[in-house]
Design an enzyme around this catalytic site. Structure first.
Site, PDB file in Angstrom:
ATOM      1  N   GLY A   1       0.316  -5.192   0.444  1.00  0.00           N
ATOM      2  CA  GLY A   1       1.034  -6.450   0.609  1.00  0.00           C
ATOM      3  C   GLY A   1       2.346  -6.154   1.294  1.00  0.00           C
TER       4      GLY A   1
ATOM      5  N   LYS B   1       5.035  -6.290  -5.473  1.00  0.00           N
ATOM      6  CA  LYS B   1       4.259  -5.164  -6.018  1.00  0.00           C
ATOM      7  C   LYS B   1       5.083  -4.337  -7.010  1.00  0.00           C
ATOM      8  CE  LYS B   1       3.752  -3.507  -1.881  1.00  0.00           C
ATOM      9  NZ  LYS B   1       4.542  -4.434  -1.047  1.00  0.00           N
ATOM     10  N   SER B   2       6.296  -3.965  -6.581  1.00  0.00           N
ATOM     11  CA  SER B   2       7.134  -3.132  -7.456  1.00  0.00           C
ATOM     12  C   SER B   2       7.532  -3.884  -8.718  1.00  0.00           C
ATOM     13  CB  SER B   2       8.388  -2.679  -6.715  1.00  0.00           C
ATOM     14  OG  SER B   2       8.038  -1.845  -5.634  1.00  0.00           O
TER      15      SER B   2
ATOM     16  N   GLU C   1       4.135   3.501  -3.608  1.00  0.00           N
ATOM     17  CA  GLU C   1       4.397   4.084  -2.287  1.00  0.00           C
ATOM     18  C   GLU C   1       4.667   5.590  -2.370  1.00  0.00           C
ATOM     19  OE1 GLU C   1       6.740   1.761   0.303  1.00  0.00           O
ATOM     20  OE2 GLU C   1       6.158  -0.141  -0.605  1.00  0.00           O
TER      21      GLU C   1
END
Ligand SMILES: Nc1ncnc2c1ncn2[C@@H]1O[C@H](COP(=O)(O)OP(=O)(O)O)[C@@H](O)[C@H]1O
Ligand SMILES: [Mg+2]
Lengths: 330, 247
Positions: free
Chosen positions: B37, B43-44, B162
């Site tokens: 995304g 996300k985080s 990541e």
């Protein structure tokens, strides 16, 4: 095993030798007044060590280390006057400040108070204790047979006696030796704590609280325990101080709280011996500046702090060991 | 297959920003899931809700039989969830070995932990820097050190936010291989931007967009989806894509 020898048992053995040497020479060479003064320095050194542990390794910048120091002193004085014997007063002088640190720490750490507020709260608590103890001049502020005495403190603070024998009071040289042993024991305990798994986690929490937490360590508990150990040591320092001088509200004062932090910064944050050396050197210096009567000792202390921060940002001990290491290599 | 981790209606609001918006996601035991995304998709923040760094505004997080919504991070970690955060979170003042040892020591006694530490240092390929202070390492190495601390604590579920950012192509390829290998023993959720990387490891891919799950499917389906391509690869301005998704 080799590493443990180098980083833990070696320094402890060296400290034991230094303590022996000091106990051997100073009582024989110093005059009574100077020896009592030296005992004050040693009690302050214990206080410096307590913050060196809590701040330098636990990462907890406590502006209120003097609170535990004062509590230790007052607990000792009140208990000794009530018991008539100091045998039970000594453990109480350690346990009461430790208990207070445990309680205060519980609210600070389990309440997840941020570092800045932690500084403010510890400072405020110290000031409140200072105000409170200052206002206990009237007779209603008597615990058992011990009047708290308000701003006069408790001038009749009894000196230590042989354990269990209240008639056998210790002489100043004996109290000095005991204080040095106390300092040594605090140092050895701090070293052993830091070498243990618990101590490594304490340092890891200082390095990165989030990472420690994400690895499954309850950082609150580790901070609380090291904070409490620091409170216990500061209480012991207060007990020795009460033995040389007598307890008074100044033990809780802002000037003490500030000085302890200066000792640690000048001596070297993140070391144990540095703050002890910084404490003793700075006290000798401010004492000497006080005898000159031309300059305010606090001004001298402030100037030294500024100079130290500018010229030796790492502090005295790390700078010296750094120089020695560089010398070794060349 | 039973769900190891399940969120329902998970929502995280910051003032007016809804960073995570009613997300329902299931991760199964032993699964390897990719989360993709655009930046700012949430996300985080989603991961921070899973690991107790944020207390979600609403919704729940279930970990096996436990409802861990609102739990402290350390307690969730103790149930077997490890996370490598997006901004490397490491012990700068400790050596690489001591960092990994601290992690291993939470699960094992002194002797076993030391053995486990050596094993993990070898597996991640950082034995040669074991004695160095973490603070002096390059960004890529710090990523690997953090990964090593996470692996050493042996979580059942490993979350990687990541993990290859700042790594060289060679390091990235090695990390992909490592993730496949780790997946033999741990369930893994990984956020990545590198398409090569995703193709090489993923089975199921979940796409986040503006705090919501846009699509969740097999990797080929997702990567060939025109909406995903638009949103994710930025072939057209995000705003236009959003309009189309909403429509
Ligand atoms: N602590 C915070 N306070 C306010 N807004 C935040 C916070 N954390 C994240 N956000 C916002 O939430 C959104 C999602 O961010 P993030 O989870 O970091 O996205 P991603 O990891 O997908 O790039 C962004 O709009 C970001 O600005
Ligand atoms: Mg992110």
């Amino acid at each position: 095993m080799n590493a443990a020898l180098k980083t833990t048992w070696g320094p402890i053995a060296l400290a034991a030798l230094a303590a022996l040497a000091v106990c051997w020479f100073l009582p024989a060479t110093l005059e009574l007044f100077a020896l009592i003064n030296a005992t004050v320095f040693v009690s302050m050194a214990i206080l410096a060590l307590s913050l060196a542990l809590v701040w330098g390794y636990g990462g907890i910048l406590c502006f209120g280390q003097a609170a535990f120091f004062g509590l230790g002193g007052y607990t000792y004085a009140v208990a000794a006057i009530n018991f008539g014997d100091t045998t039970g007063a000594v453990p109480l002088a350690i346990l009461v400040p430790a208990g207070f640190a445990l309680l205060l720490g519980y609210f600070l750490f389990y309440g997840r108070i941020s570092d800045v507020y932690l500084g403010v709260i510890t400072l405020t608590v110290t000031l409140i204790l200072f105000k409170f103890i200052n206002s206990t001049a009237s007779d209603i502020w008597t615990i058992g047979t011990a009047p708290l005495g308000g701003f006069n403190g408790i001038p009749m603070t009894p000196p230590l006696n042989f354990p269990g024998d209240m008639t056998a009071m210790l002489m100043p040289d004996q109290i000095f030796v005991l204080a040095v042993i106390g300092l040594f024991l605090c140092y050895a305990i701090a070293k052993l704590i830091l070498a243990s798994h618990f101590g490594r986690v304490v340092v890891a929490v200082k390095e990165n609280e989030l990472r420690a937490e994400l690895l499954g360590y309850d950082v609150r508990l580790y901070k609380l325990i090291i904070f409490t150990v620091g409170g216990a040591m500061a209480g012991l320092a207060g007990m020795f101080f009460a033995n040389c001088v007598f307890v008074s509200p100044t033990m809780f004062s802002l000037s003490y709280s500030g000085q302890i932090i200066i000792w640690v910064i000048v001596g070297g944050l993140g070391t144990l011996v540095g703050p002890v050396i910084g404490c003793i050197l700075l006290q000798m210096l401010t004492n000497w500046a006080g005898t000159l009567e031309v300059i305010d000792p606090n001004l001298v202390l402030g100037a030294i702090l500024v100079i130290a921060v500018l010229l030796l940002p790492k502090g005295l001990l790390p700078t010296i060991t750094g120089l020695i290491r560089r010398g070794d290599r060349s | 297959m039973s769900a190891m981790l399940e969120t329902s209606g998970l929502t995280m609001r910051f003032g007016g920003v809804v960073a995570v918006d009613r997300v329902d996601v299931k991760i199964h035991e032993g699964e390897l899931r990719c989360l993709i995304g655009p930046n700012g998709a949430g996300k985080s923040t989603f991961f921070k809700c899973l690991t107790g760094q944020y207390k979600p505004t609403s919704g729940t997080v279930h970990l096996r039989e436990h409802d861990v919504t609102g739990w402290d991070s350390f307690a969730i970690a103790r149930l077997g969830v490890g996370i490598k955060t997006q901004v490397p979170s490491v012990f700068d003042g400790l050596t690489v070995r001591d960092s990994v040892l601290i992690a291993a020591r939470r699960r094992y006694g002194a002797i076993l932990a030391r053995k486990r530490t050596d094993e993990v240092l070898g597996r991640i390929g950082i034995e040669d820097i074991a004695g160095k202070p973490v603070g002096l390492l390059s960004h890529g190495s710090r990523q690997l050190v953090e990964l090593a601390t996470v692996v050493a604590s042996e979580p059942d579920l490993i979350i990687l936010d990541e993990p290859t950012a700042g790594m060289t192509a060679e390091e990235t390829a090695r990390t992909a291989a490592l993730i496949r290998q780790l997946n033999e023993r741990h369930a893994i959720v990984v956020v990545e931007h590198d398409m090569q990387f995703i193709r090489s490891i993923a089975k199921t891919v979940t796409v986040f967009h503006q705090g919501r799950v846009l699509i969740e499917d097999k990797v080929d389906v997702v990567l060939n989806d025109p909406v995903v391509r638009d949103v994710y690869l930025g072939k057209e301005p995000i705003r236009a894509a959003v309009g189309r998704v909403a429509a």
